[in-house]
Design a protein around this motif. Structure first.
Motif, PDB file in Angstrom:
ATOM      1  N   UNK A 168       0.813  -1.215   0.000  1.00  0.00           N
ATOM      2  CA  UNK A 168       0.000   0.000   0.000  1.00  0.00           C
ATOM      3  C   UNK A 168       0.842   1.258   0.000  1.00  0.00           C
ATOM      4  N   UNK A 169       0.246   2.308  -0.547  1.00  0.00           N
ATOM      5  CA  UNK A 169       0.775   3.654  -0.377  1.00  0.00           C
ATOM      6  C   UNK A 169       0.331   4.182   0.989  1.00  0.00           C
ATOM      7  N   UNK A 170       1.006   5.227   1.464  1.00  0.00           N
ATOM      8  CA  UNK A 170       0.691   5.810   2.763  1.00  0.00           C
ATOM      9  C   UNK A 170       0.500   7.310   2.613  1.00  0.00           C
ATOM     10  N   UNK A 171      -0.540   7.845   3.259  1.00  0.00           N
ATOM     11  CA  UNK A 171      -0.582   9.300   3.378  1.00  0.00           C
ATOM     12  C   UNK A 171      -0.380   9.652   4.842  1.00  0.00           C
ATOM     13  N   UNK A 172       0.017  10.887   5.081  1.00  0.00           N
ATOM     14  CA  UNK A 172       0.574  11.232   6.390  1.00  0.00           C
ATOM     15  C   UNK A 172      -0.474  11.598   7.433  1.00  0.00           C
ATOM     16  N   UNK A 173      -1.742  11.304   7.172  1.00  0.00           N
ATOM     17  CA  UNK A 173      -2.757  11.465   8.199  1.00  0.00           C
ATOM     18  C   UNK A 173      -3.399  12.844   8.207  1.00  0.00           C
ATOM     19  N   UNK A 174      -4.109  13.116   9.272  1.00  0.00           N
ATOM     20  CA  UNK A 174      -4.925  14.327   9.359  1.00  0.00           C
ATOM     21  C   UNK A 174      -4.064  15.532   9.688  1.00  0.00           C
ATOM     22  N   UNK A 175      -3.567  16.185   8.651  1.00  0.00           N
ATOM     23  CA  UNK A 175      -2.774  17.396   8.864  1.00  0.00           C
ATOM     24  C   UNK A 175      -3.675  18.620   8.892  1.00  0.00           C
ATOM     25  N   UNK A 176      -3.072  19.781   9.016  1.00  0.00           N
ATOM     26  CA  UNK A 176      -3.813  21.031   9.205  1.00  0.00           C
ATOM     27  C   UNK A 176      -3.365  22.046   8.160  1.00  0.00           C
ATOM     28  N   UNK A 177      -4.277  22.918   7.769  1.00  0.00           N
ATOM     29  CA  UNK A 177      -3.994  23.935   6.745  1.00  0.00           C
ATOM     30  C   UNK A 177      -3.167  25.070   7.329  1.00  0.00           C
ATOM     31  N   UNK A 178      -1.890  24.793   7.584  1.00  0.00           N
ATOM     32  CA  UNK A 178      -0.967  25.806   8.094  1.00  0.00           C
ATOM     33  C   UNK A 178       0.353  25.697   7.342  1.00  0.00           C
ATOM     34  N   UNK A 179       1.106  26.791   7.345  1.00  0.00           N
ATOM     35  CA  UNK A 179       2.426  26.769   6.710  1.00  0.00           C
ATOM     36  C   UNK A 179       3.354  25.791   7.421  1.00  0.00           C
ATOM     37  N   UNK A 180       3.199  25.662   8.728  1.00  0.00           N
ATOM     38  CA  UNK A 180       4.047  24.726   9.467  1.00  0.00           C
ATOM     39  C   UNK A 180       3.834  23.292   8.975  1.00  0.00           C
ATOM     40  N   UNK A 181       2.592  22.909   8.728  1.00  0.00           N
ATOM     41  CA  UNK A 181       2.329  21.549   8.270  1.00  0.00           C
ATOM     42  C   UNK A 181       2.737  21.356   6.808  1.00  0.00           C
ATOM     43  N   UNK A 182       2.711  22.428   6.017  1.00  0.00           N
ATOM     44  CA  UNK A 182       3.292  22.323   4.674  1.00  0.00           C
ATOM     45  C   UNK A 182       4.775  21.980   4.779  1.00  0.00           C
ATOM     46  N   UNK A 183       5.499  22.722   5.618  1.00  0.00           N
ATOM     47  CA  UNK A 183       6.932  22.468   5.776  1.00  0.00           C
ATOM     48  C   UNK A 183       7.185  21.063   6.322  1.00  0.00           C
ATOM     49  N   UNK A 184       6.367  20.646   7.281  1.00  0.00           N
ATOM     50  CA  UNK A 184       6.541  19.322   7.876  1.00  0.00           C
ATOM     51  C   UNK A 184       6.322  18.214   6.854  1.00  0.00           C
ATOM     52  N   UNK A 185       5.441  18.439   5.881  1.00  0.00           N
ATOM     53  CA  UNK A 185       5.142  17.381   4.916  1.00  0.00           C
ATOM     54  C   UNK A 185       6.368  16.989   4.101  1.00  0.00           C
ATOM     55  N   UNK A 186       7.289  17.910   3.898  1.00  0.00           N
ATOM     56  CA  UNK A 186       8.503  17.590   3.138  1.00  0.00           C
ATOM     57  C   UNK A 186       9.352  16.574   3.895  1.00  0.00           C
ATOM     58  N   UNK A 187       9.660  16.882   5.148  1.00  0.00           N
ATOM     59  CA  UNK A 187      10.501  15.974   5.927  1.00  0.00           C
ATOM     60  C   UNK A 187       9.805  14.644   6.175  1.00  0.00           C
ATOM     61  N   UNK A 188       8.481  14.655   6.323  1.00  0.00           N
ATOM     62  CA  UNK A 188       7.772  13.402   6.553  1.00  0.00           C
ATOM     63  C   UNK A 188       7.873  12.475   5.350  1.00  0.00           C
ATOM     64  N   UNK A 189       7.687  13.028   4.145  1.00  0.00           N
ATOM     65  CA  UNK A 189       7.775  12.206   2.934  1.00  0.00           C
ATOM     66  C   UNK A 189       9.197  11.683   2.740  1.00  0.00           C
ATOM     67  N   UNK A 190      10.178  12.556   2.960  1.00  0.00           N
ATOM     68  CA  UNK A 190      11.575  12.128   2.798  1.00  0.00           C
ATOM     69  C   UNK A 190      11.931  11.051   3.824  1.00  0.00           C
ATOM     70  N   UNK A 191      11.524  11.236   5.062  1.00  0.00           N
ATOM     71  CA  UNK A 191      11.869  10.270   6.103  1.00  0.00           C
ATOM     72  C   UNK A 191      11.135   8.948   5.924  1.00  0.00           C
ATOM     73  N   UNK A 192       9.892   8.987   5.448  1.00  0.00           N
ATOM     74  CA  UNK A 192       9.198   7.738   5.141  1.00  0.00           C
ATOM     75  C   UNK A 192       9.937   6.982   4.046  1.00  0.00           C
ATOM     76  N   UNK A 193      10.437   7.720   3.035  1.00  0.00           N
ATOM     77  CA  UNK A 193      11.201   7.069   1.972  1.00  0.00           C
ATOM     78  C   UNK A 193      12.469   6.425   2.491  1.00  0.00           C
ATOM     79  N   UNK A 194      13.196   7.128   3.344  1.00  0.00           N
ATOM     80  CA  UNK A 194      14.418   6.570   3.917  1.00  0.00           C
ATOM     81  C   UNK A 194      14.115   5.384   4.827  1.00  0.00           C
ATOM     82  N   UNK A 195      12.889   5.336   5.370  1.00  0.00           N
ATOM     83  CA  UNK A 195      12.498   4.239   6.258  1.00  0.00           C
ATOM     84  C   UNK A 195      11.936   3.040   5.504  1.00  0.00           C
TER      85      UNK A 195
END
Length: 663
Positions: A126-153
């Motif tokens: 399966x593919x994975x999405x990062x769950x219930x995020x929020x419409x904020x600039x902070x969560x936009x920035x966080x989405x980058x590291x989350x996708x990269x770290x999931x890939x490395x994992x």
């Protein structure tokens, strides 16, 4: 592209007569309680039971249900909320069963399964999405590291809810997130009910055009993305990689013709290439093209519509290509647009390139679009009016300025009798902030807050202010700031995270939240300032800037009070709090600043169980703070007890009191 969640679940409704429940009960595949009865939990449809996917019989039962479901014309399955307790093995085994069911339905088609929960090995199913995020600039920035770290994992196929699931995106936030999200391995927009529309065309023409460019860019690079997925499948290399993976463009380009398994039998085009730019010249070499013989090489640039550069050669030949100027690119675009559209239709319909040519993409982005305008007000839910002038709260010894439209932050906190400005702040950052999570700058510090109520003195000065901000997921962060009439020397703040509209899918409980009070104070004399408190265990502590960040929990927690002391001026700011509401205290020293944070416990909240922190500030003299200490001597502790600690012995008629000094 966009979708709204109105209620979906991968659990089975407990309802006799519902064939899924009846067949599962007959086969005894439900998770059981200690007394041997099926465990029942409230989810979107109501009371639900849960298949025990650790049983092979349960996995087989589920797979056959999926097989029949696919026969209705379903191309993919989304396993939402597939984590009764934790985001681990249960979600992985459910994804596996779903995948196997889709294979049973059509063994010649690659299944598409999307899951929120997973474990090691989930990437096979399966593919994975990062769950219930929020419409904020902070969560936009966080989405980058989350996708990269999931890939490395080990999970290469992932992405966030573009634009944010909870809360209301602004046009600029949505456009920026789409521009970025189009390059994520998994690209999807998704938002909860009761938010504003989150489709690209919902934010105006400028945002729609930015989103169109972003999605066109993704489709232009689709063959490259497929290649990256093939490399992830065969070599474990992430699709989205961190910058330390970067080098010159060297590798392979795989192209297949659909969503089947022909690539496993060699039915694909394979190109080996090297491309390197030096100054304004790009050198390209293509070799080992499979089944192409000695065909021609055509080089394209990825811009608005793939302008072609006239550079031709045979396989293995080194081509040197001068890169055109921006004006030359514009001319190329205009000249080739009509021809390109014809070619693009051919590529998309066949899933591969013309057999006599090999394509190498040199990414030269020259896209342009109108600037997305700044929008101050995004109406959603109630659409309350927000002030653009700081609200001034003034009474007794205190004068405050509050900006409701950026996190409800306090940007000025002046003690009037002494003229001391305690807060270090700009309008958009620092000062007195509150967060709703354990990570820095989580929801709550940047959202727009509504002024719910103001209380005025007879002279017209504000002495009480009540704010609330929507932090997504049906949660509200409430804050009341006031100067009590019975003691005008004190400034009080009562804050809380409350559940207003949490869906039944989680049993009425929210996501994990933690109320964090985060004030940043000025240090007029940094080397002469420290934090002083008596801990719950009775020890007395002095924490100095040299100690860096310090965390106090359990019996080491301040016993309801700590003070920021300016030794040079002989004054202090006392912060008192309800110790039953505070789980952790954090001191963080910066350059001429210090933050004294109060953290609640981290847990879900419901309407009946909010998180709250009540605290107050008062200016005091240092002599008052030290009146009951009467220190007479300082003896250094042994090196074994740590280099930053000293023991201070006090004359006390009943017992000895110990002071720990961190410096």
């Amino acid at each position: 592209m966009g979708s709204k969640q109105s209620g979906c679940s991968t659990r089975d409704q407990k309802e006799e007569g519902y064939f899924v429940y009846d067949s599962g009960s007959e086969k005894d595949i439900w998770i059981l309680t200690a007394d041997g009865k099926p465990f029942v939990g409230d989810v979107w449809p109501g009371p639900c039971v849960f298949p025990d996917f650790t049983q092979s019989s349960a996995r087989s039962w589920w797979a056959n249900l999926v097989k029949d479901f696919i026969a209705n014309g379903v191309d993919g399955i989304w396993n939402d909320m597939n984590e009764p307790a934790v985001f681990k093995v249960y979600g992985m085994l459910m994804a596996r069963s779903t995948y196997e069911g889709m294979k049973l339905a059509n063994g010649q088609k690659r299944p598409f399964v999307l899951a929120r929960a997973g474990f090691v090995g989930s990437q096979r199913y399966a593919a994975t999405w990062t769950g219930d995020n929020i419409s904020t600039w902070e969560h936009l920035h966080m989405s980058i590291s989350m996708v990269v770290q999931l890939g490395l994992s080990g999970q290469p196929f992932s992405g966030p809810d573009i634009g944010g699931f909870a809360g209301n995106a602004t046009p600029k936030l949505f456009g920026r997130w789409m521009g970025l999200g189009a390059m994520f391995p998994f690209c999807r927009g998704h938002s909860e009910t009761d938010t504003i529309d989150h489709e690209p065309w919902s934010f105006g023409e400028e945002c729609e055009e930015v989103c169109r460019l972003a999605l066109r860019r993704r489709y232009r690079l689709l063959s490259h993305l497929y290649t990256l997925f093939y490399m992830a499948h065969t070599r474990g290399i992430p699709v989205a990689t961190p910058t330390f993976f970067a080098g010159k463009a060297k590798g392979f380009l795989f192209e297949d013709d659909g969503d089947g398994y022909e690539y496993t039998r060699g039915n694909y085009l394979l190109t080996t290439y090297i491309a390197e730019q030096q100054s304004s010249m790009v050198t390209v070499k293509v070799s080992k093209p499979k089944d192409l013989g000695r065909g021609q090489i055509v080089v394209y640039m990825c811009n608005y519509c793939l302008a072609k550069i006239d550079a031709w050669g045979t396989d293995g030949e080194i081509l040197q290509i001068p890169m055109p100027s921006e004006s030359e690119v514009s001319d190329l675009v205009l000249a080739s647009e009509k021809k390109f559209r014809i070619r693009l239709d051919h590529i998309q319909s066949k899933g591969r390139f013309l057999p006599s040519e090999t394509l190498i993409s040199l990414v030269l982005i020259t896209e342009s679009a109108k600037r997305i305008p700044d929008v101050d007000n995004v109406s959603g839910h109630k659409g309350t009016e927000l002030s653009r002038t700081p609200v001034e709260l003034k009474s007794g010894d205190w004068a405050l300025k509050v900006v409701p439209w950026i996190g409800g932050r306090v940007i000025s906190m002046e003690h009037l009798p002494s003229g001391t400005q305690w807060l270090h702040s700009r309008v958009d950052v620092n000062g007195y902030e509150e967060y709703s999570g354990m990570e820095d700058r989580s929801a709550g510090c940047s959202e727009e807050y509504s002024v719910v109520e103001r209380d005025l003195e007879p002279a017209g000065e504000v002495e009480s202010l009540q704010l609330e901000g929507d932090i997504g997921g049906g949660l509200i962060l409430e804050r009341q700031i006031y100067i009590p009439k019975e003691n005008t020397k004190v400034l009080r703040i009562d804050s809380g995270i409350v559940a207003r509209n949490v869906g039944a899918g989680s049993g009425g409980f929210s996501r994990l939240v933690c109320l964090r009070v985060h004030p940043m104070f000025n240090l007029q004399h940094p080397t002469e300032s420290y934090v002083s408190f008596t801990a719950i265990d009775g020890s007395k502590n002095e924490v100095w800037p040299e100690s860096g960040e310090q965390v106090f929990e359990g019996d080491l927690l301040p016993n309801g009070e700590w003070s920021l002391v300016n030794k040079s001026l002989g004054l202090a700011l006392v912060n008192r709090f309800n110790v039953t509401q505070v789980h952790k205290c954090v001191i963080h020293w910066g350059t001429d600043t210090v933050s004294l944070e109060l953290w609640s416990e981290e847990r879900p909240v419901s309407k009946e169980t909010p998180l709250k922190i009540s605290h107050e500030y008062e200016r005091s003299s240092r002599s008052t703070l030290l009146a009951d200490i009467n220190a007479t001597d300082v003896v250094k502790r042994s090196a074994a007890q740590g280099p930053f600690f000293t023991e201070q012995i006090h004359n006390d008629p009943i017992h000895l009191i110990h002071t720990n000094k961190l410096s």
